[in-house]
Design an enzyme around this catalytic site. Structure first.
Site, PDB file in Angstrom:
ATOM      1  N   CYS A 235       0.817  -1.223   0.000  1.00 36.26           N
ATOM      2  CA  CYS A 235       0.000   0.000   0.000  1.00 36.26           C
ATOM      3  C   CYS A 235       0.847   1.268   0.000  1.00 36.26           C
ATOM      4  CB  CYS A 235      -0.957   0.002   1.184  1.00 36.26           C
ATOM      5  SG  CYS A 235      -1.958  -1.482   1.270  1.00 36.26           S
TER       6      CYS A 235
ATOM      7  N   HIS B 147      -3.351   6.928   2.778  1.00 37.01           N
ATOM      8  CA  HIS B 147      -3.732   5.636   2.192  1.00 37.01           C
ATOM      9  C   HIS B 147      -5.131   5.285   2.695  1.00 37.01           C
ATOM     10  CE1 HIS B 147      -3.987   1.555   1.082  1.00 37.01           C
ATOM     11  NE2 HIS B 147      -3.815   1.087   2.308  1.00 37.01           N
TER      12      HIS B 147
ATOM     13  N   ASN C  14      -9.847  -0.766   0.210  1.00 37.99           N
ATOM     14  CA  ASN C  14      -8.396  -0.622   0.165  1.00 37.99           C
ATOM     15  C   ASN C  14      -7.883  -1.161  -1.171  1.00 37.99           C
ATOM     16  OD1 ASN C  14      -5.638  -0.860   0.489  1.00 37.99           O
ATOM     17  ND2 ASN C  14      -5.738  -1.743   2.544  1.00 37.99           N
TER      18      ASN C  14
HETATM   19  C1  LIG Z   1     -10.131  -5.485  10.290  1.00 39.27           C
HETATM   20  C2  LIG Z   1     -10.784  -4.463  11.227  1.00 39.27           C
HETATM   21  C3  LIG Z   1     -11.786  -3.637  10.425  1.00 39.27           C
HETATM   22  C4  LIG Z   1     -11.504  -5.211  12.304  1.00 39.27           C
HETATM   23  O1  LIG Z   1     -12.087  -4.299  13.222  1.00 39.27           O
HETATM   24  P1  LIG Z   1     -12.010  -4.593  14.792  1.00 39.27           P
HETATM   25  O2  LIG Z   1     -12.798  -3.559  15.449  1.00 39.27           O
HETATM   26  O3  LIG Z   1     -10.543  -4.689  15.126  1.00 39.27           O
HETATM   27  O4  LIG Z   1     -12.733  -5.963  14.892  1.00 39.27           O
HETATM   28  P2  LIG Z   1     -12.172  -7.330  15.481  1.00 39.27           P
HETATM   29  O5  LIG Z   1     -11.102  -7.878  14.601  1.00 39.27           O
HETATM   30  O6  LIG Z   1     -11.874  -7.127  16.921  1.00 39.27           O
HETATM   31  O7  LIG Z   1     -13.448  -8.229  15.333  1.00 39.27           O
HETATM   32  C5  LIG Z   1     -14.569  -8.028  16.178  1.00 39.27           C
HETATM   33  C6  LIG Z   1     -15.549  -9.163  15.916  1.00 39.27           C
HETATM   34  O8  LIG Z   1     -16.113  -8.995  14.621  1.00 39.27           O
HETATM   35  C7  LIG Z   1     -15.981 -10.191  13.872  1.00 39.27           C
HETATM   36  N1  LIG Z   1     -15.818  -9.861  12.460  1.00 39.27           N
HETATM   37  C8  LIG Z   1     -14.677  -9.737  11.748  1.00 39.27           C
HETATM   38  N2  LIG Z   1     -14.966  -9.424  10.483  1.00 39.27           N
HETATM   39  C9  LIG Z   1     -16.312  -9.322  10.402  1.00 39.27           C
HETATM   40  C10 LIG Z   1     -17.184  -9.019   9.360  1.00 39.27           C
HETATM   41  N3  LIG Z   1     -16.760  -8.728   8.118  1.00 39.27           N
HETATM   42  N4  LIG Z   1     -18.505  -8.997   9.638  1.00 39.27           N
HETATM   43  C11 LIG Z   1     -18.982  -9.272  10.850  1.00 39.27           C
HETATM   44  N5  LIG Z   1     -18.180  -9.572  11.880  1.00 39.27           N
HETATM   45  C12 LIG Z   1     -16.855  -9.597  11.652  1.00 39.27           C
HETATM   46  C13 LIG Z   1     -14.761 -10.869  14.441  1.00 39.27           C
HETATM   47  O9  LIG Z   1     -14.819 -12.260  14.198  1.00 39.27           O
HETATM   48  C14 LIG Z   1     -14.909 -10.541  15.917  1.00 39.27           C
HETATM   49  O10 LIG Z   1     -15.815 -11.434  16.487  1.00 39.27           O
HETATM   50  P3  LIG Z   1     -15.528 -12.041  17.966  1.00 39.27           P
HETATM   51  O11 LIG Z   1     -15.469 -10.830  18.860  1.00 39.27           O
HETATM   52  O12 LIG Z   1     -16.702 -12.904  18.177  1.00 39.27           O
HETATM   53  O13 LIG Z   1     -14.227 -12.739  17.849  1.00 39.27           O
HETATM   54  C15 LIG Z   1      -9.722  -3.546  11.850  1.00 39.27           C
HETATM   55  O14 LIG Z   1      -8.955  -4.252  12.785  1.00 39.27           O
HETATM   56  C16 LIG Z   1      -8.804  -2.948  10.831  1.00 39.27           C
HETATM   57  O15 LIG Z   1      -9.228  -2.182   9.989  1.00 39.27           O
HETATM   58  N6  LIG Z   1      -7.497  -3.245  10.888  1.00 39.27           N
HETATM   59  C17 LIG Z   1      -6.554  -2.729   9.939  1.00 39.27           C
HETATM   60  C18 LIG Z   1      -6.724  -3.441   8.641  1.00 39.27           C
HETATM   61  C19 LIG Z   1      -6.025  -2.752   7.527  1.00 39.27           C
HETATM   62  O16 LIG Z   1      -6.184  -1.591   7.344  1.00 39.27           O
HETATM   63  N7  LIG Z   1      -5.259  -3.494   6.736  1.00 39.27           N
HETATM   64  C20 LIG Z   1      -4.562  -2.988   5.629  1.00 39.27           C
HETATM   65  C21 LIG Z   1      -3.458  -2.062   6.058  1.00 39.27           C
HETATM   66  S1  LIG Z   1      -2.670  -1.432   4.652  1.00 39.27           S
END
Ligand SMILES: CC(C)(COP(=O)(O)OP(=O)(O)OC[C@H]1O[C@@H](n2cnc3c(N)ncnc32)[C@H](O)[C@@H]1OP(=O)(O)O)[C@@H](O)C(=O)NCCC(=O)NCCS
Length: 330
Positions: A116, A257, A287
């Site tokens: 990215c 980004h 993304n």
């Molecule tokens: C991925 C992201 C959106 C997840 O958000 P979060 O608030 O951290 O959520 P969590 O990972 O704690 O997940 C919370 C719950 O939602 C669930 N969940 C994950 N994806 C889900 C989806 N698409 N729909 C519904 N539930 C989902 C998880 O399983 C978890 O359930 P649990 O509590 O029963 O285990 C966030 O962590 C993020 O954006 N991270 C950076 C990712 C990124 O930008 N990557 C590229 C960088 S260049």
């Protein structure tokens, strides 16, 4: 602040026509529009079909950038394609783009892999090569077909990514003072496993077992990545401003980004800036990795959010984990 010697002569973008909405994803996997919007800000993303390769999207974006710059393809002598989703493992997709665009055989062509942060890494690379005097005009393209390395049954990753491309034409500056002021790059190679494709490369060549296990798809530790992304983006933004004797008041628009609306909000908070100072289109594209910043630049220019004389701050973060920032005067 340094006087720019290289400037952006034109920009262009290309998005595949197919729009994939959160509602469609919710019909296929255990997720909801509400969850995706609340956690990421993403409402829809584009997905390229089998007939549209990374190189095809790159060509469409490049044509738009060349037209915007008023430069003929024959004038390009350097082509840098930032991508982590090349058409083939080898050779570089940049060579395919060269052929499809009809660029001369004297054009230097290569792919650049910085995920990215690929566009910001590419900006430094292509600008330095033009600055050397050995190249006159460069095409820098970010193009990604991330839909091909996503596990569409993994709700923790598939809702976040999309396909697309954008390009800029770079050339020597004129007397206007417009151009690339500075770039800062870095990487946290010790945190590589927060976002990667575990198998299919030379350490683990693809096998029937690795493919059956889905190890050729993106794996991500979202929570840890989120924290590091916010810290690295805020730090590199502060560093490049301080190095150039600038404050955020000198910046017209910040183009981060586009990975997650919440990451952008957290960076804004760390920098003590209102969100309105940041360009956001993650809601429409998700993304798109190396294409994310140049798509945003092109949209910001065309919608009048960048005006001549403005200084724009680009801030990137991605797999590697790479990061980078750049200052551009228009
Ligand atoms: C991925 C992201 C959106 C997840 O958000 P979060 O608030 O951290 O959520 P969590 O990972 O704690 O997940 C919370 C719950 O939602 C669930 N969940 C994950 N994806 C889900 C989806 N698409 N729909 C519904 N539930 C989902 C998880 O399983 C978890 O359930 P649990 O509590 O029963 O285990 C966030 O962590 C993020 O954006 N991270 C950076 C990712 C990124 O930008 N990557 C590229 C960088 S260049």
């Amino acid at each position: 602040m340094a006087t720019p010697s290289i400037r952006i002569l034109g920009t262009g973008a290309h998005a595949p026509t197919r729009v994939l909405t959160n509602a469609e994803l919710s019909a296929k996997i255990e997720t909801s529009d509400e969850w995706i919007v609340t956690r990421s800000g993403i409402r829809e993303r584009r997905v390229a079909g089998p007939e549209e390769a990374t190189s095809d999207m790159a060509v469409a974006a490049a044509r738009a950038a060349l037209a915007d710059a008023g430069i003929a393809a024959s004038e390009i002598d350097l082509l840098v394609l930032a991508t982590v989703t090349p058409d083939l493992t080898m050779p570089a997709s940049a060579c395919s783009v060269q052929h499809k665009l009809g660029l001369p055989h004297t054009t230097a062509c290569f792919d650049l892999s910085a995920a990215c942060s690929g566009f910001v890494y590419g900006l430094d690379t292509a600008a330095a090569m033009v600055q050397s005097g050995r190249y006159k005009r460069a095409l820098l393209i970010g193009s990604e077909k991330l839909s091909t390395i996503i596990d569409w049954s993994d709700r923790t990753t598939c809702v976040l990514f999309g396909d697309g491309a954008a390009a800029v034409v770079l050339g020597p500056s004129d007397a206007s003072g417009a151009g690339l002021i500075d770039v800062k790059l870095g990487a946290y190679g010790d945190s590589l496993d927060l976002l990667y494709v575990p198998k299919g490369g030379s350490t683990h060549p693809p096998t029937a077992e690795s493919i059956a296990a889905g190890d050729h798809f993106i794996k991500m530790k979202g929570k840890e990545l989120f924290k590091l992304a916010v810290r690295a983006m805020a730090e590199t933004a502060r560093d490049i401003l301080a190095k150039n004797g600038l404050t955020s008041d000198d910046i017209g628009l910040i183009i981060p980004h586009q990975a997650n609306q919440r990451i952008i909000e957290a960076v804004a908070k760390q920098l003590q800036l209102p969100l309105e100072r940041f360009f956001v289109n993650v809601d429409r594209y998700g993304n798109t990795s190396a294409a994310s910043i140049p798509i945003a630049i092109d949209e910001a220019r065309r919608s009048g959010r960048i005006r001549p004389g403005d200084v724009t701050l680009l801030v990137a973060f991605g797999a590697g984990l790479t990061y980078g920032s750049a200052l551009v005067r228009w």
